[in-house]
Design an enzyme around this catalytic site. Structure first.
Site, short mmCIF file in Angstrom:
data_model
loop_
_atom_site.label_atom_id
_atom_site.label_comp_id
_atom_site.label_asym_id
_atom_site.label_seq_id
_atom_site.Cartn_x
_atom_site.Cartn_y
_atom_site.Cartn_z
N PRO A 21 0.84 -1.20 0.00
CA PRO A 21 0.00 0.00 0.00
C PRO A 21 0.88 1.25 0.00
O PRO A 21 2.09 1.16 0.18
CB PRO A 21 -0.71 -0.11 1.35
CG PRO A 21 0.32 -0.73 2.24
CD PRO A 21 1.11 -1.70 1.36
N VAL A 33 -4.53 4.70 4.58
CA VAL A 33 -3.76 3.60 4.00
C VAL A 33 -4.67 2.69 3.19
O VAL A 33 -5.85 2.51 3.53
CB VAL A 33 -3.00 2.86 5.12
CG1 VAL A 33 -3.95 2.19 6.08
CG2 VAL A 33 -2.00 1.88 4.58
N ASN A 34 -4.17 2.14 2.11
CA ASN A 34 -4.95 1.20 1.31
C ASN A 34 -4.80 -0.22 1.86
O ASN A 34 -3.82 -0.53 2.54
CB ASN A 34 -4.46 1.22 -0.14
CG ASN A 34 -5.22 2.23 -0.97
OD1 ASN A 34 -5.71 3.22 -0.46
ND2 ASN A 34 -5.31 1.97 -2.26
N ARG A 35 -5.75 -1.07 1.50
CA ARG A 35 -5.67 -2.47 1.90
C ARG A 35 -4.81 -3.23 0.89
O ARG A 35 -5.16 -3.34 -0.28
CB ARG A 35 -7.08 -3.05 1.91
CG ARG A 35 -7.19 -4.40 2.59
CD ARG A 35 -8.55 -5.01 2.40
NE ARG A 35 -9.62 -4.37 3.14
CZ ARG A 35 -9.88 -4.56 4.42
NH1 ARG A 35 -9.12 -5.35 5.15
NH2 ARG A 35 -10.89 -3.96 5.00
#
Ligand code: CTP
Ligand code: CA
Length: 221
Positions: A21, A33-35
């Site tokens: 991420p 934050v991205n997964r």
């Protein structure tokens, strides 16, 4: 037995892989934050190195070990990822697997934002640079540029649209509608190019990586 050049068809080739991420600071203790576990991107970096490529892996925060023989550059934000990618060029192939945060807080607060009793702060978001599109249209464009796209519906139509919009050569579209992909060890992907679509069966991420690396080696000749 395979001779050296058959076993290592990417010897002498340079590859850039992004993975994991990105994380965008809100303040010194909070992030957007991205997964993404980074597993698919790290597996691709490993598979390319196994075929002899000199691999730079630009990685957001993950819990994974660096694959043997791979040079890893750690970053947090999308802007840092773009800068690290540009610093890693020239390359023969770029494979952009990272789950890049589409937006970041306009300005990260210098100090921890405190609860005031007057409700949550308003976050103003701005769009991050598109790393894949920037590299695809840049002066040092790798000969082969591969993007990834996680989709829940209309996989191939969305992938085709992304190919055109971003100027890359292939989109590896993964179907995340089934569950088990995010953070898991298997993936169901389609490789979409301007001329073709290849649907692959459900495979281990390591096997997706090996097949993709082999296809890249074939394309680079
Ligand atoms: N990507 C990138 N930089 C960004 C956003 C995405 O390099 N700022 C790359 C990803 O690494 C991936 C590809 O672009 O290889 C597709 O990402 P995706 O999030 O599916 O595309 P978006 O254009 O952001 O579209 P969406 O609105 O579906 O999120
Ligand atoms: Ca996105």
């Amino acid at each position: 037995a395979l001779n050296g050049s058959a076993a290592r068809p990417l010897a002498g080739r340079r590859a850039l892989v992004t993975a994991g991420p990105t994380a965008e600071p809100i303040d010194p203790v909070r992030l957007i934050v991205n997964r993404s576990s980074g597993k698919q991107g790290y597996a691709i970096a490993r598979a390319l190195a196994d075929l002899g490529a000199e691999v730079t892996l630009v990685s957001g925060p993950t819990a994974l070990e660096t694959p043997a023989g791979v040079t890893r550059v750690n970053v947090e934000t999308a802007r840092q990822m773009l800068a690290a990618c540009e610093a890693a060029l020239p390359a023969d192939v770029a494979v952009m697997v990272a789950a890049v945060a589409d937006w970041r807080p306009d300005e990260a607060a210098g100090q921890k934002i405190k609860k005031t009793g007057e409700g949550p702060p308003a976050l103003r978001l701005v769009e991050n640079p598109d790393i894949l599109a920037t590299l695809s249209r840049g002066p040092l464009r790798p000969k082969l540029v591969v993007g990834f796209a996680a989709e829940t519906n209309e996989l191939e139509a969305h992938a085709r649209a992304k190919l055109a919009r971003k100027g890359c050569d292939w989109i590896v579209a993964n179907d995340v509608s089934q569950g088990g992909v995010m953070g898991g060890d298997v993936n169901t992907v389609s490789v979409v190019t301007a001329q073709s679509v290849e649907r692959w069966e459900r495979l281990d991420k390591a096997e997706v990586a090996r097949r993709l690396a082999a296809r890249i080696a074939q394309d680079l000749g």
